[in-house]
Design a protein around this motif. Structure first.
Motif, PDB file in Angstrom:
ATOM      1  N   ALA A 108       0.692  -1.187  -0.098  1.00  0.00           N
ATOM      2  CA  ALA A 108       0.150  -0.003  -0.054  1.00  0.00           C
ATOM      3  C   ALA A 108       1.000   1.204   0.243  1.00  0.00           C
ATOM      4  O   ALA A 108       0.432   2.126  -0.534  1.00  0.00           O
ATOM      5  CB  ALA A 108      -0.850  -0.186   1.155  1.00  0.00           C
ATOM      6  N   ASP A 113      -0.500   6.747  -6.889  1.00  0.00           N
ATOM      7  CA  ASP A 113      -1.966   7.421  -6.903  1.00  0.00           C
ATOM      8  C   ASP A 113      -2.461   7.364  -8.280  1.00  0.00           C
ATOM      9  O   ASP A 113      -2.284   8.197  -9.070  1.00  0.00           O
ATOM     10  CB  ASP A 113      -1.742   8.989  -6.466  1.00  0.00           C
ATOM     11  CG  ASP A 113      -3.141   9.352  -5.986  1.00  0.00           C
ATOM     12  OD1 ASP A 113      -3.997   8.648  -6.082  1.00  0.00           O
ATOM     13  OD2 ASP A 113      -3.096  10.753  -5.885  1.00  0.00           O
ATOM     14  N   GLU A 128      -3.030   4.554   5.181  1.00  0.00           N
ATOM     15  CA  GLU A 128      -1.721   4.770   4.321  1.00  0.00           C
ATOM     16  C   GLU A 128      -2.392   5.294   2.900  1.00  0.00           C
ATOM     17  O   GLU A 128      -1.734   6.214   2.471  1.00  0.00           O
ATOM     18  CB  GLU A 128      -1.088   3.240   4.006  1.00  0.00           C
ATOM     19  CG  GLU A 128       0.046   3.431   3.152  1.00  0.00           C
ATOM     20  CD  GLU A 128       1.192   4.542   3.657  1.00  0.00           C
ATOM     21  OE1 GLU A 128       1.885   5.222   3.099  1.00  0.00           O
ATOM     22  OE2 GLU A 128       1.635   4.411   5.132  1.00  0.00           O
ATOM     23  N   LEU A 129      -3.468   4.784   2.576  1.00  0.00           N
ATOM     24  CA  LEU A 129      -4.002   5.218   1.203  1.00  0.00           C
ATOM     25  C   LEU A 129      -4.988   6.330   1.320  1.00  0.00           C
ATOM     26  O   LEU A 129      -5.431   6.955   0.230  1.00  0.00           O
ATOM     27  CB  LEU A 129      -4.697   3.855   0.579  1.00  0.00           C
ATOM     28  CG  LEU A 129      -3.954   2.882   0.140  1.00  0.00           C
ATOM     29  CD1 LEU A 129      -4.859   1.513  -0.263  1.00  0.00           C
ATOM     30  CD2 LEU A 129      -3.006   3.295  -0.660  1.00  0.00           C
ATOM     31  N   ARG A 132      -4.187   9.460  -1.127  1.00  0.00           N
ATOM     32  CA  ARG A 132      -4.233   9.247  -2.462  1.00  0.00           C
ATOM     33  C   ARG A 132      -5.508   9.447  -3.229  1.00  0.00           C
ATOM     34  O   ARG A 132      -6.341   8.755  -2.935  1.00  0.00           O
ATOM     35  CB  ARG A 132      -3.843   7.812  -2.888  1.00  0.00           C
ATOM     36  CG  ARG A 132      -2.672   7.086  -2.023  1.00  0.00           C
ATOM     37  CD  ARG A 132      -1.411   7.397  -2.318  1.00  0.00           C
ATOM     38  NE  ARG A 132      -0.466   7.025  -1.232  1.00  0.00           N
ATOM     39  CZ  ARG A 132       0.304   5.889  -1.271  1.00  0.00           C
ATOM     40  NH1 ARG A 132      -0.058   4.965  -1.993  1.00  0.00           N
ATOM     41  NH2 ARG A 132       0.802   5.376  -0.226  1.00  0.00           N
ATOM     42  N   ILE A 135      -7.330   6.828  -5.812  1.00  0.00           N
ATOM     43  CA  ILE A 135      -7.571   5.452  -5.400  1.00  0.00           C
ATOM     44  C   ILE A 135      -8.941   5.613  -4.355  1.00  0.00           C
ATOM     45  O   ILE A 135      -8.917   6.281  -3.263  1.00  0.00           O
ATOM     46  CB  ILE A 135      -6.327   5.072  -4.339  1.00  0.00           C
ATOM     47  CG1 ILE A 135      -5.170   4.885  -5.306  1.00  0.00           C
ATOM     48  CG2 ILE A 135      -6.957   3.764  -3.725  1.00  0.00           C
ATOM     49  CD1 ILE A 135      -3.995   4.216  -4.525  1.00  0.00           C
ATOM     50  N   VAL A 137     -10.975   3.904  -1.473  1.00  0.00           N
ATOM     51  CA  VAL A 137     -10.556   2.682  -0.558  1.00  0.00           C
ATOM     52  C   VAL A 137     -12.128   2.348   0.289  1.00  0.00           C
ATOM     53  O   VAL A 137     -12.757   2.945   0.742  1.00  0.00           O
ATOM     54  CB  VAL A 137      -9.632   3.459   0.566  1.00  0.00           C
ATOM     55  CG1 VAL A 137      -9.369   2.378   1.568  1.00  0.00           C
ATOM     56  CG2 VAL A 137      -8.345   3.832  -0.103  1.00  0.00           C
TER      57      VAL A 137
END
Length: 252
Positions: A108, A113, A128-129, A132, A135, A137
């Motif tokens: 991850a 991105d 963590e994402l 971005r 992305i 999630v």
């Protein structure tokens, strides 16, 4: 050697090695395999080990799930290299599933991105994402596992059932060529079985320390994995055994 002494030595071997086969113990103590099987039956009844097909696993090697903070620093460089290789299997537009393993978290961290949907039961992966922007999630609900910082249990499994992904990237507690993929607990095994059931392609991310570890719970046969991504420290004989059975293995 007295029976009690042999029992004590068997437990010592398991404390050091984690798991052992009946044939190895018979050779070590110079007794028959049937004698060793009776020993293992007695020791299991006393709660000192758990028998597996052809051997046994030490209690302390499967009962305790190491905290995420402890696992994330073990074999870190190997995990980063494995994660870097795994990212190469992701293309724009993919819908992928990342489990709560520390290697999936490293993956991850390395994801660019790009237009992507990531489904996960891992808090660390979702966080963590979070920055971005391209992305999407999706995080499961469920019961929080403090050790893995992930959601498990029936609620998490029900949510996963509502989705379908084209690629799963996951790890497990241990890998045995004969016994397949193993997990440390029933809840971890069940959530990962559900992940596998909703995925078109399954990539196993496993550093060399996972091979030969026979954890308590059966997760899935090794043949259900499309590709194993591991590091070059894997035992050479074991690598040849995997390849001789036509398992796809990528070394990093």
């Amino acid at each position: 050697m007295l029976v009690a002494e042999r029992h004590r030595e068997i437990v010592n071997v398991l404390d050091q090695e984690g798991s052992v086969r009946v044939t190895e113990l018979a050779r070590l103590f110079q007794v028959t395999e049937e004698t060793i099987r009776r020993d293992l039956e007695r020791l299991e009844a006393e709660g000192r080990l758990v028998r597996t097909h052809g051997g046994a696993v030490g209690i302390r090697h499967y009962e305790r799930e190491a905290p995420f903070s402890e696992r994330e620093i073990s074999y870190m460089q190997e995990k980063i290299a494995i994660a870097r290789e795994a990212v190469q299997r992701v293309v724009e537009g993919d819908t992928i599933l990342l489990d709560a393993s520390t290697t999936a978290w490293q993956m991850a961290r390395l994801l660019p991105d790009m237009r992507l949907t990531v489904l996960t039961n891992a808090i660390k992966v979702a966080v963590e994402l979070a920055d971005r922007t391209r992305i999407r999630v999706i995080s499961t609900g469920g019961t929080l596992s403090p050790a893995s910082l992930s959601f498990v249990g029936p609620a998490a499994e029900r949510m996963l059932k509502e989705y379908h992904v084209n690629k799963l990237f996951f790890s497990c507690k241990g890998i045995d060529v004969e016994l397949g993929l193993r997990e440390s607990s029933e809840s971890n095994a069940m959530i990962k079985r559900r992940m596998m059931s909703i995925s078109d392609h399954r990539y196993l991310l496993a550093d060399h320390s996972k091979f030969g570890t026979r954890a308590l719970e059966m997760l899935a046969p090794l043949k259900e994995v499309e590709e194993i991504i591991t590091d070059s420290k894997i035992d050479t004989a074991l690598l040849q055994q995997l390849k001789s059975r036509d398992f796809s293995v990528k070394l990093v």
